[in-house]
Design an enzyme around this catalytic site. Structure first.
Site, PDB file in Angstrom:
ATOM      1  CG  ASP A  51      -1.824  -1.128   1.423  1.00 52.01           C
ATOM      2  OD1 ASP A  51      -3.037  -0.951   1.325  1.00 52.01           O
ATOM      3  OD2 ASP A  51      -1.328  -2.253   1.650  1.00 52.01           O
ATOM      4  CD  GLU A  74      -6.704   3.091   2.131  1.00 48.71           C
ATOM      5  OE1 GLU A  74      -6.747   2.609   0.989  1.00 48.71           O
ATOM      6  OE2 GLU A  74      -6.994   2.448   3.159  1.00 48.71           O
ATOM      7  CG  ASP A 118      -7.803   2.203  -2.239  1.00 50.23           C
ATOM      8  OD1 ASP A 118      -6.705   1.748  -1.859  1.00 50.23           O
ATOM      9  OD2 ASP A 118      -8.901   1.794  -1.810  1.00 50.23           O
ATOM     10  CB  THR A 123      -5.238  -3.823   2.538  1.00 52.70           C
ATOM     11  OG1 THR A 123      -5.157  -2.654   1.741  1.00 52.70           O
ATOM     12  CG2 THR A 123      -3.883  -4.067   3.189  1.00 52.70           C
ATOM     13  CG  HIS A 198     -14.608  -4.110   6.538  1.00 55.19           C
ATOM     14  ND1 HIS A 198     -13.868  -4.269   5.376  1.00 55.19           N
ATOM     15  CD2 HIS A 198     -13.730  -3.707   7.481  1.00 55.19           C
ATOM     16  CE1 HIS A 198     -12.610  -3.958   5.605  1.00 55.19           C
ATOM     17  NE2 HIS A 198     -12.491  -3.613   6.872  1.00 55.19           N
ATOM     18  N   GLY A 220     -12.784  -5.500  -1.470  1.00 53.79           N
ATOM     19  CA  GLY A 220     -12.464  -4.356  -2.311  1.00 53.79           C
ATOM     20  C   GLY A 220     -13.668  -3.751  -3.014  1.00 53.79           C
ATOM     21  CG  ASP A 247     -12.462   2.414  -0.439  1.00 55.36           C
ATOM     22  OD1 ASP A 247     -11.471   1.733  -0.709  1.00 55.36           O
ATOM     23  OD2 ASP A 247     -12.724   2.828   0.711  1.00 55.36           O
TER      24      ASP A 247
HETATM   25  N1  LIG Z   1     -15.354  -0.729   8.690  1.00 56.56           N
HETATM   26  C1  LIG Z   1     -14.307  -0.436   7.934  1.00 56.56           C
HETATM   27  N2  LIG Z   1     -13.168   0.034   8.485  1.00 56.56           N
HETATM   28  C2  LIG Z   1     -12.101   0.327   7.705  1.00 56.56           C
HETATM   29  N3  LIG Z   1     -12.079   0.192   6.355  1.00 56.56           N
HETATM   30  C3  LIG Z   1     -13.194  -0.261   5.795  1.00 56.56           C
HETATM   31  C4  LIG Z   1     -14.343  -0.612   6.522  1.00 56.56           C
HETATM   32  N4  LIG Z   1     -15.279  -1.042   5.663  1.00 56.56           N
HETATM   33  C5  LIG Z   1     -14.732  -0.958   4.445  1.00 56.56           C
HETATM   34  N5  LIG Z   1     -13.473  -0.490   4.511  1.00 56.56           N
HETATM   35  C6  LIG Z   1     -12.539  -0.272   3.383  1.00 56.56           C
HETATM   36  O1  LIG Z   1     -13.245  -0.130   2.165  1.00 56.56           O
HETATM   37  C7  LIG Z   1     -12.649  -0.917   1.131  1.00 56.56           C
HETATM   38  C8  LIG Z   1     -13.584  -2.003   0.698  1.00 56.56           C
HETATM   39  O2  LIG Z   1     -13.854  -2.795   1.793  1.00 56.56           O
HETATM   40  P1  LIG Z   1     -14.655  -4.111   1.738  1.00 56.56           P
HETATM   41  O3  LIG Z   1     -14.074  -5.026   0.740  1.00 56.56           O
HETATM   42  O4  LIG Z   1     -14.883  -4.616   3.117  1.00 56.56           O
HETATM   43  O5  LIG Z   1     -16.024  -3.707   1.092  1.00 56.56           O
HETATM   44  S1  LIG Z   1     -17.086  -2.568   1.159  1.00 56.56           S
HETATM   45  O6  LIG Z   1     -16.975  -1.834  -0.118  1.00 56.56           O
HETATM   46  O7  LIG Z   1     -16.830  -1.703   2.230  1.00 56.56           O
HETATM   47  O8  LIG Z   1     -18.310  -3.350   1.143  1.00 56.56           O
HETATM   48  C9  LIG Z   1     -11.369  -1.510   1.723  1.00 56.56           C
HETATM   49  O9  LIG Z   1     -10.335  -0.613   1.346  1.00 56.56           O
HETATM   50  P2  LIG Z   1      -8.750  -0.861   1.481  1.00 56.56           P
HETATM   51  O10 LIG Z   1      -8.376  -0.299   2.822  1.00 56.56           O
HETATM   52  O11 LIG Z   1      -8.230  -0.001   0.373  1.00 56.56           O
HETATM   53  O12 LIG Z   1      -8.497  -2.296   1.316  1.00 56.56           O
HETATM   54  C10 LIG Z   1     -11.679  -1.516   3.215  1.00 56.56           C
HETATM   55  O13 LIG Z   1     -10.575  -1.474   4.050  1.00 56.56           O
HETATM   56 MG   LIG Z   2      -9.959   0.690  -0.572  1.00 53.58          MG
HETATM   57 MG   LIG Z   3      -7.151   0.547   3.584  1.00 52.55          MG
HETATM   58 MG   LIG Z   4      -6.439   0.777   0.059  1.00 51.26          MG
END
Ligand SMILES: Nc1ncnc2c1ncn2[C@@H]1O[C@H](COP(=O)(O)OS(=O)(=O)O)[C@@H](OP(=O)(O)O)[C@H]1O
Ligand SMILES: [Mg+2]
Ligand SMILES: [Mg+2]
Ligand SMILES: [Mg+2]
Length: 309
Positions: A51, A74, A118, A123, A198, A220, A247
């Protein structure tokens, strides 16, 4: 040719080449095996060396080529840390520069542009070896609207022999999309994609209210929107806060360029203005072309919707 193309196609052309390099960096970190995982503040919110490095590649390359634009990434990164010279990309995708640009995007100035980065979406899946969930997202906004975006999949085809590894998808509102074959989701079914890492009781209750035939729990935001535009799901539903502007900016532009829609759980489009707070507090509802976005909105339980402000 390169000098005469308007700013938005030039930004997309550069972002494609830069996202490809960021994808190589992400693969290199994984093959070296030392991910350097750091836990950020949120639940299940991780950051790795991939990242951090991919973001430095993207932001350094974009700001060198476009010094007057605003770039929001990010990851928190010290801006003075040295960047290897082979991470600084100066190539551009020549085909994009030849595209016809609509009138409303002809005269955009660098000061009006905000790029949401992003460097690695998905991740948590990356650290667990679910490599096809990982994307690099570069979203381009003008004023408060997302107008163009690039989604790079560094591990596309990674389980296939003799196929090129990785691919890059782009979209510009009013121009079109490229890098993949858009497909409609199957008729007579309701397939919903949502978070795998999540989930919450509210996320699940909202899905239940929509009575899906199938739920695809994947990582993602970039990957989930890919499922919509490749016809594998009808809607992306996440009735919770946690997702951020970086995102959704790039995926939204590509989805909208194809006739789809991305809003919060109230049906409101997110603003991508540079001063906007970055959490997508209203959740995420995205639907593919031809889907009834309103139908999904109406199904969100009122008590859950009320909490998403
Ligand atoms: N609750 C919470 N806390 C922190 N970060 C969060 C949360 N929900 C979603 N995300 C970030 O949003 C990106 C996509 O997450 P997900 O694959 O869980 O799917 S979703 O789109 O939120 O449904 C993914 O982004 P990246 O950090 O770039 O991997 C998640 O980390
Ligand atoms: Mg993301
Ligand atoms: Mg992240
Ligand atoms: Mg990210």
């Amino acid at each position: 040719m390169a000098q005469t193309a308007p700013l938005i196609p030039r930004l997309v052309a550069s972002s494609i080449a830069i996202a490809n390099r960021a994808g190589e960096i992400i693969r290199n970190v994984m093959s070296k095996g030392d991910l350097g995982i750091v836990e950020k503040t949120g639940k299940n919110d991780l950051q790795t060396e991939a990242d951090r490095s991919a973001q430095r590649c993207i932001i350094t390359s974009l700001s060198k080529q476009f010094p007057s634009i605003t770039i929001i990434g990010e990851e928190d990164e010290p801006s003075d840390s040295p960047v290897p010279s082979d991470w600084v990309v100066s190539e551009v995708d020549q085909d994009i520069l030849r595209l016809e640009c609509p009138d409303n995007l002809q005269q955009v100035s660098a000061e009006e542009v905000v790029v949401w980065v992003d460097p690695l979406d998905g991740t948590s899946e990356y650290t667990q070896g679910l490599l096809d969930h990982v994307t690099v997202l570069i979203g381009i906004a003008v004023g408060n609207r997302s107008v163009a975006g690039v989604i790079h999949q560094p591990y596309y085809n990674y389980q296939k022999e003799n196929e090129p590894l990785g691919r890059t998808i782009w979209g510009i509102r009013g121009v079109g999309v490229g890098g993949f074959e858009p497909k409609a989701a199957p008729e007579g079914q309701r397939i919903i994609t949502t978070t795998r890492s999540h989930s919450t009781p509210e996320v699940q209750a909202t899905l239940d209210a929509m009575k899906p035939d199938n739920i695809l729990r994947v990582g993602g935001a970039g990957h989930k929107v890919m499922l919509l535009i490749e016809g594998k799901a009808h809607a992306y539903v996440f009735a919770s806060a946690g997702c951020k502007r970086w995102d959704t900016c790039a995926p939204e532009a590509i989805l909208v360029a194809l006739g789809g829609k991305l809003t919060d759980m109230h049906g409101k489009e997110y603003s991508y203005d540079k001063n906007t707070p970055f959490p997508n507090k209203g959740g995420v509802l995205a639907t593919g072309k031809g889907e009834n976005h309103e139908w999904y909105l109406e199904k969100v339980p009122e008590a859950i919707r009320k909490k998403l402000v």
